[in-house]
Structures are given as structure tokens and as C-alpha cells.
Design a protein around this motif. Structure first.
Motif: not given
Length: 462
Positions: A313-320, A348-350, A359-360
Motif C-alpha cells: 500500500s506504500i512504496p518500498l523504503e530503505k528498510e525493505d 520494478t525496484p525490487l 516468485p512475486i
């Protein structure tokens, strides 16, 4: 002094106030003992001469005192579990009743059985081999239907048959070589190395195939050690609760609720997952949270597979990204949680942190969505999409794996000797070593100490 073949007795059921309890007796004095303490209701039947494989109804007596009303099963050797005379007393399951009967049997000449001694006697008397005996314990301990079916397969002798067939073929070739070396005038070895090479290749192929099933077999037997990781409030505990079908982990809107690891087992579609819910991995000054994060990282190292949960529900962050970097080279499934929320998520970033086979999957732990897709991908990743214990036999025992590993090495050495043009008597050294290593699996070349150690793991009465 304890004799290995004394008449033995034990309670063969869980000791509790259950409806039924079973006292099992095995050995030469079994029929004499039951004749002295059992009074059939059919007075025409002399208890000392009861027929084999029949069930009799009557009283267990201590002198003139009735201890319990019960049924007695007679199984005369060799047509019994131990190949000895076996008697089973089915009585009421009260603790005092069943112990009174066991003590009465012991007072009339039996001794208490050691753990696993009934199955050990079945092995020593040749009714089953060692791999089948171990399958009995694995069957008792089986955690799911797949494990049960695989244990039954081994108990029926599927593993034993493969091992014995290879050993018979190897022994024949060893005997042939030695005979030819002793009598070269009548037994020729011309062209024999090429013929033997084909046989050795076949033994290598069969042994290697059994070995390659070990990881799958371990997952089936022991369960898949599954570590759930993610930053705080990604939904790890909610996902665990969804799989368990109960509120096992605390779930709140407050990030960092889970500060320690939480372990639970769940069986889904025949697969047992040993789930470890970890503390959210992030930078923190809280000393308790720091310990939780350290434990989470240790669990990652020991896991068979990692489930990385991200809040979609939110963009990926540094901790992710820090966590993804930590698990970059591990077998993993990416779970994008909170798919029920109407938000756009760019994955895309992950992807630069993932392997091609990772798999995602979009899920909603809150509404139990995407769980079927998760299980499907888990099977694909851990079992290559196929688990078939009807047609496939899986190696689940570490002792068997070690013996197969050693046998494979011996056969490979024999193959190299053939390829290098070594004299035929060199072949027999490696072939005999492979023969003996395979014998460890079925118990034909195993030391007494190992046998005692294996059966000591059994429950008493089995």
C-alpha cells in the motif's frame, strides 16, 4: 542378567484414562503366562491351548480376583509382528487397570520391554530389515499425509528392494572377478571391464537418484523451515495467523509489535511448514527490539526458504531494500501484502534483488487472498512443482543418505579404475566397499551399538 530373548511385556497404548488400553507380550512364555492369568468366558477353552489368530473374551484374574473384563488376541510365531509367540490384552484404559495387568504379567515371568524392543525383535528375527524398522518410527512420527505415505512405502520394502537388488548384482560381479582370477583357464575376463562399466553406470544412476530425493524427503518428513521477514507492520503476524487459522500472533496497527521470534507448524495441502515469525528488521535504538532483529537475522541463516513480506500500500523504503540485500542469494518468495487496498505499487525496484526463479505474489493476509497462489509457488520452488509419493520413494533418513553417499563414491571410484585400465582385482575393492555401505541401510553389515541406538529412540511398547 537380561537375556535378549526373554519374554517381554509393555503397555502399547498411551497411558491415560482412555476407553481402551493394550498390554503386549512377546516371547516363548507368552502363552504360558496368558494361560495362568486369563479365564475365557467359554469355559470349554483351556487358556493354555488357545488357537492362534483368534480373539477370546473373558477375565484377567489374579488368583480368584477379577482384575478386568477384556479380550485377548493370540498370535503364535512365526506369524506375528516379532515372529515370536505374541499375546495382546485389550483391557479398559484406566491407568490403575492397565498397570495392574502389566505388573501381573511381569509377576508371572515376563520382564519389562525396552523402548523399541518389539520392533527390534522383528528385525533380529528377520521379519523386517533395518530400513523398514526405522520406517515404523517415521510412520509414528509422521506430521502429514505425504510423510505417512512415504513411511508406508518404505515399510512395505520399496527402499529395501532397491538396495538388495543392487547388492545382489554387485556381489555377483565380485564373485565372478574372484572366480576368474582363481581359474583363468575356464573363466575369461576378455571384454569384461566394458561389460562391468555398464553395470556400474546403472548403480551410479540409481544411487544418485535416491540421494537427490533427500532434500525433498526431508521437507516432507520434517517440514519446511520457513522464515517470515519484513520491516515492522508489513503484515507478517497477520499472514501467520491466516495460515494457522487462529489469532496466534499479536496484530495491531502499531509497528514493532513482534519483538521476538514466534514458531508454529501448519500443514497445508500435505506440506508441513515450520513457520518462524520474526521481529521487523530495521534500525532501532530499543535494546529489546535490537535483540529481536538479531534473532531474525539468525533465523534467516537457518531457514529452508524465506518469505519476504512488503506492504504494497506504500512504496518500498530503505528498510525493505536492506532486507532484500540480506536475502539476495537465498531461496525466497516475495509476498506483496495488503493487496485489498486500492493503491498502485511499482515492483520494478525490487526485481534487481531477485533471482530469476523468485516468485512475486500479491496477497491480502487480512482477507485470506492469494494464499492458494502462495502454496502453488511454494511447491514449484521446493519440489519443482511435483510431489508424488505414490510413484516416488523419498530418502528421509540422514543415516541412509550417508550410506548412499559413501556407496556412490565407491561406485565412482570403480568406474575410474575401469576407465584407467586398472587390473580387475582393483575393481573388487571399491565394489565390496559399496556393497558394505549399502548393507548399512538394511542392517546386513551394521554394528550392535548402532542397532541399540536406533531402537532406543522408539517408544516403549513398539
Amino acid at each position: 542378567m537380561i537375556n535378549e530373548f526373554d519374554t517381554i511385556a509393555a503397555i502399547a497404548t498411551a497411558v491415560s484414562n482412555a476407553g481402551i488400553g493394550i498390554v503386549r507380550i512377546s516371547g516363548d512364555d507368552s502363552l504360558r503366562i496368558i494361560g495362568e492369568i486369563f479365564e475365557p468366558y467359554n469355559k470349554k477353552k483351556d487358556a493354555k491351548n488357545l488357537e492362534s489368530h483368534r480373539i477370546y473374551y473373558g477375565n484377567i484374574m489374579d488368583g480368584r480376583e477379577v482384575i478386568d473384563e477384556c479380550i485377548v488376541l493370540i498370535m503364535k510365531g512365526p506369524h506375528s509382528y516379532t515372529k515370536e509367540d505374541v499375546v495382546e490384552i485389550d483391557c479398559h484404559g484406566g491407568v490403575s487397570v492397565i498397570y495392574r495387568i502389566l505388573n501381573l504379567v511381569i509377576a508371572h515371568g515376563a520382564r519389562p520391554a525396552d523402548p523399541g524392543e518389539f520392533t527390534k525383535r522383528a528385525f533380529l528375527n528377520g521379519r523386517i530389515d533395518l530400513s523398514q524398522a526405522e520406517a515404523v518410527m517415521e510412520l509414528i512420527d509422521s506430521k502429514n499425509e505425504l510423510a505417512r505415505r512415504n513411511s508406508v512405502s518404505q515399510l512395505k520394502g520399496n527402499l529395501s528392494d532397491k538396495i538388495k537388488k543392487i547388492r545382489e548384482e554387485v556381489l555377483y560381479q565380485i564373485a565372478y572377478i574372484e572366480s576368474a582370477l582363481d581359474d583363468p583357464e575356464h573363466i575369461s575376463l576378455d571384454g569384461y571391464p566394458q561389460q562391468l562399466a555398464g553395470l556400474v553406470d546403472n548403480w551410479i544412476e540409481i544411487t544418485d537418484k535416491m540421494l537427490s530425493s533427500y532434500d525433498d524427503g526431508r521437507y516432507i518428513s520434517e517440514g519446511i523451515r520457513t522464515c517470515i521477514v519484513g520491516k515492522p507492520n508489513a503484515g507478517k503476524s497477520s499472514f501467520l495467523n491466516t495460515l494457522l487459522g487462529e489469532e496466534r500472533a499479536i496484530v495491531t496497527e502499531v509497528a514493532g509489535t513482534t519483538r521476538d521470534t514466534l514458531e508454529e507448524s501448519v500443514t497445508i495441502d500435505g506440506i508441513t511448514l515450520n513457520m518462524i515469525d520474526t521481529a521487523g528488521i530495521h534500525d532501532t535504538e530499543d535494546q529489546v527490539e535490537k535483540i529481536g532483529v538479531q534473532k531474525a537475522k539468525k533465523e534467516i541463516e537457518n531457514a529452508d526458504i524465506i518469505l519476504f513480506l512488503a506492504d504494497s500500500s506504500i512504496p518500498l523504503e530503505k528498510e525493505d531494500f536492506d532486507i532484500l540485500e540480506e536475502i539476495r542469494d537465498r531461496k525466497k518468495i516475495i509476498l506483496l501484502n495488503k493487496s485489498d487496498k486500492d493503491t498502485e505499487f511499482d515492483d520494478t525496484p525490487l526485481r534487481e534483488y531477485l533471482n530469476e526463479e523468485d516468485p512475486i505474489i500479491s496477497i491480502s493476509a487480512k482477507y485470506n487472498e492469494g494464499i492458494d497462489d502462495f502454496i502453488k509457488e511454494l511447491k514449484n520452488l521446493m519440489f519443482h512443482g511435483r510431489i508424488d509419493t505414490n510413484n516416488e520413494m523419498y530418502i528421509t533418513n540422514a543415516r541412509h543418505k550417508k550410506a548412499l553417499d559413501d556407496a556412490l563414491t565407491s561406485f565412482q571410484c570403480a568406474k575410474r579404475s575401469i576407465e584407467d585400465g586398472m587390473p580387475e582385482d582393483f575393481f573388487t575393492i571399491d565394489l565390496m566397499n559399496g556393497y558394505e555401505k549399502l548393507g548399512l541401510i538394511v542392517g546386513e553389515s551394521v554394528e550392535e551399538d548402532l542397532i541399540n541406538e536406533i531402537f532406543s529412540r522408539f517408544c516403549t511398547g513398539k
